[in-house]
Write a protein that holds these residues in place. Structure first.
Motif, PDB file in Angstrom:
ATOM      1  N   MET A 141       0.559  -1.623   0.064  1.00 47.67           N
ATOM      2  CA  MET A 141       0.004  -0.077   0.209  1.00 47.67           C
ATOM      3  C   MET A 141       0.878   1.798   0.206  1.00 47.67           C
ATOM      4  O   MET A 141       0.611   2.052  -0.406  1.00 47.67           O
ATOM      5  N   THR A 142       2.149   1.153   0.275  1.00 49.36           N
ATOM      6  CA  THR A 142       2.812   2.131   0.525  1.00 49.36           C
ATOM      7  C   THR A 142       3.577   2.415  -1.087  1.00 49.36           C
ATOM      8  O   THR A 142       3.198   3.685  -1.273  1.00 49.36           O
ATOM      9  N   VAL A 143       3.464   1.834  -1.769  1.00 48.04           N
ATOM     10  CA  VAL A 143       3.935   1.916  -2.767  1.00 48.04           C
ATOM     11  C   VAL A 143       2.819   2.231  -4.009  1.00 48.04           C
ATOM     12  O   VAL A 143       3.190   3.246  -4.861  1.00 48.04           O
ATOM     13  N   LEU A 144       1.784   2.149  -3.231  1.00 44.92           N
ATOM     14  CA  LEU A 144       0.707   2.958  -4.047  1.00 44.92           C
ATOM     15  C   LEU A 144       0.026   3.636  -3.962  1.00 44.92           C
ATOM     16  O   LEU A 144      -0.212   4.460  -4.797  1.00 44.92           O
ATOM     17  N   ALA A 145       0.546   4.371  -2.941  1.00 53.93           N
ATOM     18  CA  ALA A 145       0.714   6.101  -2.227  1.00 53.93           C
ATOM     19  C   ALA A 145       1.590   6.751  -2.739  1.00 53.93           C
ATOM     20  O   ALA A 145       0.943   7.905  -3.403  1.00 53.93           O
ATOM     21  N   VAL A 146       2.647   6.701  -2.594  1.00 51.70           N
ATOM     22  CA  VAL A 146       4.005   7.150  -2.992  1.00 51.70           C
ATOM     23  C   VAL A 146       3.585   7.468  -5.044  1.00 51.70           C
ATOM     24  O   VAL A 146       3.508   7.894  -5.234  1.00 51.70           O
ATOM     25  N   ALA A 147       2.776   6.060  -5.860  1.00 58.01           N
ATOM     26  CA  ALA A 147       2.415   6.840  -7.407  1.00 58.01           C
ATOM     27  C   ALA A 147       1.629   6.973  -7.389  1.00 58.01           C
ATOM     28  O   ALA A 147       1.284   7.674  -8.409  1.00 58.01           O
ATOM     29  N   VAL A 148       0.431   7.459  -6.230  1.00 57.17           N
ATOM     30  CA  VAL A 148      -0.699   7.832  -6.734  1.00 57.17           C
ATOM     31  C   VAL A 148      -0.151   9.609  -6.332  1.00 57.17           C
ATOM     32  O   VAL A 148      -0.816  10.185  -7.110  1.00 57.17           O
ATOM     33  N   ILE A 149       0.807   9.733  -5.467  1.00 56.23           N
ATOM     34  CA  ILE A 149       1.426  11.286  -5.012  1.00 56.23           C
ATOM     35  C   ILE A 149       2.250  11.593  -6.427  1.00 56.23           C
ATOM     36  O   ILE A 149       1.491  12.724  -6.992  1.00 56.23           O
ATOM     37  N   ALA A 150       2.587  10.187  -7.218  1.00 60.18           N
ATOM     38  CA  ALA A 150       4.190  11.003  -8.032  1.00 60.18           C
ATOM     39  C   ALA A 150       3.352  10.861  -9.546  1.00 60.18           C
ATOM     40  O   ALA A 150       3.350  12.307  -9.873  1.00 60.18           O
ATOM     41  N   VAL A 151       2.115  10.665  -9.718  1.00 67.01           N
ATOM     42  CA  VAL A 151       1.338  10.512 -10.945  1.00 67.01           C
ATOM     43  C   VAL A 151       0.392  12.119 -10.666  1.00 67.01           C
ATOM     44  O   VAL A 151       0.067  12.974 -11.954  1.00 67.01           O
ATOM     45  N   SER A 152       0.321  12.263  -9.326  1.00 72.10           N
ATOM     46  CA  SER A 152      -0.485  13.463  -9.177  1.00 72.10           C
ATOM     47  C   SER A 152       0.469  15.158  -9.893  1.00 72.10           C
ATOM     48  O   SER A 152      -0.518  16.140  -9.983  1.00 72.10           O
ATOM     49  N   THR A 153       1.532  14.927  -9.580  1.00 74.98           N
ATOM     50  CA  THR A 153       2.625  15.935 -10.211  1.00 74.98           C
ATOM     51  C   THR A 153       2.494  16.173 -11.602  1.00 74.98           C
ATOM     52  O   THR A 153       2.871  16.805 -12.535  1.00 74.98           O
ATOM     53  N   SER A 154       1.942  15.217 -12.407  1.00 70.87           N
ATOM     54  CA  SER A 154       1.810  15.447 -14.197  1.00 70.87           C
ATOM     55  C   SER A 154       1.238  17.011 -14.109  1.00 70.87           C
ATOM     56  O   SER A 154       2.095  17.703 -15.274  1.00 70.87           O
ATOM     57  N   ALA A 155       0.286  17.038 -13.880  1.00 73.26           N
ATOM     58  CA  ALA A 155      -0.470  18.685 -14.568  1.00 73.26           C
ATOM     59  C   ALA A 155       0.568  19.522 -14.183  1.00 73.26           C
ATOM     60  O   ALA A 155       0.392  20.827 -15.332  1.00 73.26           O
ATOM     61  N   LEU A 191      12.820  16.077 -17.732  1.00 75.78           N
ATOM     62  CA  LEU A 191      13.711  15.057 -17.133  1.00 75.78           C
ATOM     63  C   LEU A 191      12.078  14.617 -15.414  1.00 75.78           C
ATOM     64  O   LEU A 191      12.397  12.910 -14.742  1.00 75.78           O
ATOM     65  N   ALA A 192      12.303  15.668 -15.060  1.00 78.76           N
ATOM     66  CA  ALA A 192      11.129  15.399 -13.790  1.00 78.76           C
ATOM     67  C   ALA A 192       9.453  14.038 -13.789  1.00 78.76           C
ATOM     68  O   ALA A 192       8.792  14.035 -13.439  1.00 78.76           O
ATOM     69  N   MET A 193       9.096  14.998 -15.464  1.00 81.26           N
ATOM     70  CA  MET A 193       7.387  14.134 -15.739  1.00 81.26           C
ATOM     71  C   MET A 193       7.843  13.294 -15.845  1.00 81.26           C
ATOM     72  O   MET A 193       7.053  12.107 -16.291  1.00 81.26           O
ATOM     73  N   ALA A 194       9.331  13.035 -16.799  1.00 78.01           N
ATOM     74  CA  ALA A 194       9.585  10.854 -17.046  1.00 78.01           C
ATOM     75  C   ALA A 194       9.890  10.449 -15.682  1.00 78.01           C
ATOM     76  O   ALA A 194       9.704   8.964 -15.882  1.00 78.01           O
ATOM     77  N   LEU A 195      10.657  11.393 -14.780  1.00 81.35           N
ATOM     78  CA  LEU A 195      10.564  10.406 -13.178  1.00 81.35           C
ATOM     79  C   LEU A 195       9.286  10.144 -12.802  1.00 81.35           C
ATOM     80  O   LEU A 195       9.396   9.153 -11.946  1.00 81.35           O
ATOM     81  N   LEU A 196       9.148  11.478 -11.837  1.00 81.01           N
ATOM     82  CA  LEU A 196       7.992  11.272 -10.619  1.00 81.01           C
ATOM     83  C   LEU A 196       6.327  11.254 -11.374  1.00 81.01           C
ATOM     84  O   LEU A 196       6.141   9.452 -11.095  1.00 81.01           O
TER      85      LEU A 196
END
Length: 285
Positions: free
Chosen positions: A1-15, A212-217
């Motif tokens: 669940m920790t990885v899932l939370a990190v992933a959701v936060i990461a995709v939220s940075t895209s826009a 680079l941040a868009m590709a990584l985050l």
């Protein structure tokens, strides 16, 4: 669940990363996918036999999938220039709705009751979000209806990417499949950039850092991590967790740009998220 939370936060940075960039949207999309491809391509070596066994039809589907993904990035990135981050993000997240409709129309997969309810809810939410300004509710952005339409176009293209690649994905592992599709997507976006005569290299270090941040985050730590969680968590849990992306994006937009979503966006967005959640749970069932 920790990885899932990190992933959701990461995709939220895209826009917000796209909004922060001053480069043309097509160039931004191109470099995001180019750097995403570079993160997965080194791991393809162990799958050469599987790639060489692909049929011409499989290659055709991969090309269609990659072009659809390029159209998704191009239309969505441009939409962020014209409408609010909250509206753009929630509208592009309607992808499960179009996947369900596409599976029904193209693959003859009849939707169950939960999917049908979700589709109706999402359509109502889209109407409230996009037409609210015409009824007197304030909208954010220089051309919000155009931006909303482009975000919806991005959702349609993303669903085409999913539907086109589903059959090939069943026979090809995740890493070689994504590498091939990302490569086609990169070449398609490069062609669009060159056709528009946009500069490829004349950007300050700040822009390269954003690319680079868009590709990584949102790319590596977002979507790649989400694909990993699907091996360890139920898909319904991951699907519902992804509804946090528009919420996270709206919070970041408020904190970084002082962008307050209008009442129509808030109400319509909540209805859309309810519809997406119902559709995702129905399809997973």
């Amino acid at each position: 669940m920790t990885v899932l939370a990190v992933a959701v936060i990461a995709v939220s940075t895209s826009a917000v990363l796209v909004r922060a960039s001053h480069a043309p949207s097509l160039v931004t999309a191109f470099y995001r996918v180019l750097f995403m491809t570079a993160t997965v391509a080194p791991f393809v070596g162990g799958h050469r036999a599987a790639v060489s066994s692909l049929s011409r039809r499989d290659w055709a589907v991969i090309v269609v999938s990659g072009v659809a993904l390029a159209a998704h990035f191009a239309s969505w990135f441009v939409s962020i220039e014209y409408t609010s981050i909250a509206a753009s993000t929630v509208l592009v997240q309607t992808q499960p709705i179009f996947v369900a409709l596409g599976a029904w129309l193209v693959l003859d997969e009849r939707p169950n009751r939960a999917v049908s309810v979700g589709v109706v809810l999402a359509v109502c939410g889209v109407a409230v979000t996009s037409v609210g300004g015409l009824l007197g509710a304030p909208l954010v952005g220089s051309a919000p209806l155009l931006g909303d339409a482009l975000a919806l176009c991005g959702a349609v293209c993303a669903s085409a990417y999913v539907l086109a690649g589903r059959a090939v994905r069943q026979r090809l592992a995740l890493v070689p499949y994504t590498t091939l599709v990302y490569a086609v997507c990169t070449l398609t976006l490069l062609a669009l950039v060159l056709l528009r005569g946009l500069p490829l290299f004349a950007y300050p270090p700040r822009e390269w850092a954003l690319f680079l941040a868009m590709a990584l985050l949102p790319g590596f730590f977002g979507h790649t991590a989400l694909n990993w969680t699907l091996e360890h968590l139920e898909s319904s849990v991951v699907s519902v967790a992804l509804l946090g992306e528009p919420v996270g994006a709206a919070i970041l937009a408020l904190a970084l740009f002082g962008e307050y979503p209008g009442p129509a966006t808030v109400v319509g967005g909540c209805v859309i998220l309810a519809g997406i959640g119902a559709t995702a749970r129905g399809r997973n069932a």
